[in-house]
Scaffold this motif. Structure first.
Motif, mmCIF file in Angstrom:
data_model
loop_
_atom_site.group_PDB
_atom_site.id
_atom_site.type_symbol
_atom_site.label_atom_id
_atom_site.label_comp_id
_atom_site.label_asym_id
_atom_site.label_seq_id
_atom_site.Cartn_x
_atom_site.Cartn_y
_atom_site.Cartn_z
ATOM 1 N N ALA A 183 -33.453 10.728 -5.975
ATOM 2 C CA ALA A 183 -34.819 10.856 -5.473
ATOM 3 C C ALA A 183 -35.855 11.037 -6.587
ATOM 4 C CB ALA A 183 -34.908 12.033 -4.501
ATOM 5 N N ARG A 184 -35.529 11.820 -7.611
ATOM 6 C CA ARG A 184 -36.517 12.160 -8.636
ATOM 7 C C ARG A 184 -36.532 11.231 -9.838
ATOM 8 N NH1 ARG A 184 -35.755 18.689 -8.966
ATOM 9 N NH2 ARG A 184 -36.355 19.125 -6.814
ATOM 10 N N ILE A 185 -35.385 10.625 -10.146
ATOM 11 C CA ILE A 185 -35.287 9.813 -11.363
ATOM 12 C C ILE A 185 -35.045 8.337 -11.042
ATOM 13 C CG2 ILE A 185 -34.065 9.481 -13.551
ATOM 14 C CD1 ILE A 185 -35.447 12.207 -13.396
ATOM 15 N N TRP A 186 -33.958 8.055 -10.341
ATOM 16 C CA TRP A 186 -33.500 6.676 -10.178
ATOM 17 C C TRP A 186 -34.451 5.822 -9.344
ATOM 18 C CZ3 TRP A 186 -30.993 3.342 -12.656
ATOM 19 C CH2 TRP A 186 -30.525 2.183 -12.050
ATOM 20 N N GLY A 207 -33.043 0.201 0.738
ATOM 21 C CA GLY A 207 -32.145 -0.483 -0.193
ATOM 22 C C GLY A 207 -32.380 -0.119 -1.640
ATOM 23 N N GLY A 208 -32.295 -1.120 -2.476
ATOM 24 C CA GLY A 208 -32.442 -0.909 -3.904
ATOM 25 C C GLY A 208 -31.085 -0.790 -4.585
ATOM 26 N N LEU A 209 -31.094 -0.929 -5.861
ATOM 27 C CA LEU A 209 -29.873 -0.803 -6.649
ATOM 28 C C LEU A 209 -29.382 0.631 -6.667
ATOM 29 C CD1 LEU A 209 -30.962 -2.851 -9.774
ATOM 30 C CD2 LEU A 209 -29.369 -3.582 -8.015
ATOM 31 N N ARG A 210 -28.068 0.774 -6.665
ATOM 32 C CA ARG A 210 -27.486 2.097 -6.865
ATOM 33 C C ARG A 210 -27.306 2.296 -8.370
ATOM 34 N NH1 ARG A 210 -21.974 1.532 -4.673
ATOM 35 N NH2 ARG A 210 -22.275 -0.436 -5.736
ATOM 36 N N PHE A 211 -27.301 3.519 -8.822
ATOM 37 C CA PHE A 211 -27.102 3.802 -10.238
ATOM 38 C C PHE A 211 -25.754 3.232 -10.686
ATOM 39 C CE2 PHE A 211 -26.025 6.525 -13.883
ATOM 40 C CZ PHE A 211 -27.160 6.325 -14.649
ATOM 41 N N HIS A 212 -24.744 3.337 -9.833
ATOM 42 C CA HIS A 212 -23.404 2.842 -10.152
ATOM 43 C C HIS A 212 -23.389 1.327 -10.350
ATOM 44 C CE1 HIS A 212 -19.037 3.194 -10.322
ATOM 45 N NE2 HIS A 212 -18.988 2.108 -9.588
ATOM 46 N N ASP A 213 -24.377 0.622 -9.784
ATOM 47 C CA ASP A 213 -24.450 -0.832 -9.963
ATOM 48 C C ASP A 213 -24.613 -1.207 -11.433
ATOM 49 O OD1 ASP A 213 -24.176 -1.309 -7.241
ATOM 50 O OD2 ASP A 213 -26.340 -1.312 -6.895
#
Length: 190
Positions: free
Chosen positions: A37-40, A91-97
């Motif tokens: 929520a705060r960074i990604w 949606g959007g990219l996950r950090f793990h992507d």
């Protein structure tokens, strides 16, 4: 560039006990939900991958896609607009992507699979190939091009070209020749 930006971030916000970059007020690592929520998600908004924020006079217009069309709203500050877009956008990219993209990028750049396997920390190379690499643009064209360039030789051509028998060939055609680097596909120049 990333190392420089992370260094600047660490100077501004400090680090955790073990050197963690993203920490909460108590100095412990952010929980995944807070990091997201705060960074990604705000980072995705700033990169234009989750919605858009643009100056609109003395305000900022935040726009995000929805199933029914784009939603838009005006905000006093850019930070408010980014926060709202990141909260509302689906949606959007996950950090793990990033991990998947990195492995795919290494493979398509020609890094040998065993090297990528070690960098990724996988026990088996099949994990690297089956899970962490993805089809890249143009792959179908490369496969079709390789098949189009591949030519089978008749028995007479085999003898003249110095090729070796491929056992189990139902058509009894020879498809490999001995080259400087071992067996290689026969091209139309043979």
């Amino acid at each position: 560039m990333v190392a420089r930006l992370l260094g600047e971030y660490r100077e501004l916000y400090g680090t955790g006990r073990a050197g963690e970059v993203f920490i909460n007020e108590a100095g412990t690592p952010l929980r995944r939900t807070l990091f997201r929520a705060r960074i990604w998600r705000p980072s995705l908004v700033r990169a234009g991958l989750l919605g858009w924020v643009a100056a609109d006079g003395d305000k900022f217009r935040g726009t995000w896609p929805t199933p029914g069309g784009d939603e838009t709203e005006l905000f006093e500050t850019k930070a408010q607009a980014v926060k709202a877009v990141s909260r509302h956008a689906d949606g959007g990219l996950r950090f793990h992507d990033l991990r998947h993209s990195y492995a795919s990028w290494l493979i398509t750049s020609g890094v040998p699979v065993p090297d990528v396997q070690r960098v990724m920390g996988h026990e088996r190379p099949t994990t690297t190939l089956m899970i962490y690499t993805h089809v890249q643009g143009g792959s179908q064209e490369r496969v079709l091009g390789a098949l189009a360039a591949f030519r089978c030789l008749t028995r007479a051509e085999t003898r003249r070209a110095g090729t070796r028998l491929v056992l189990g060939s139902r058509s009894d055609l020879h498809v490999l020749r001995v080259g400087d680097t071992g067996f290689e596909p026969v091209t139309s120049s043979v």
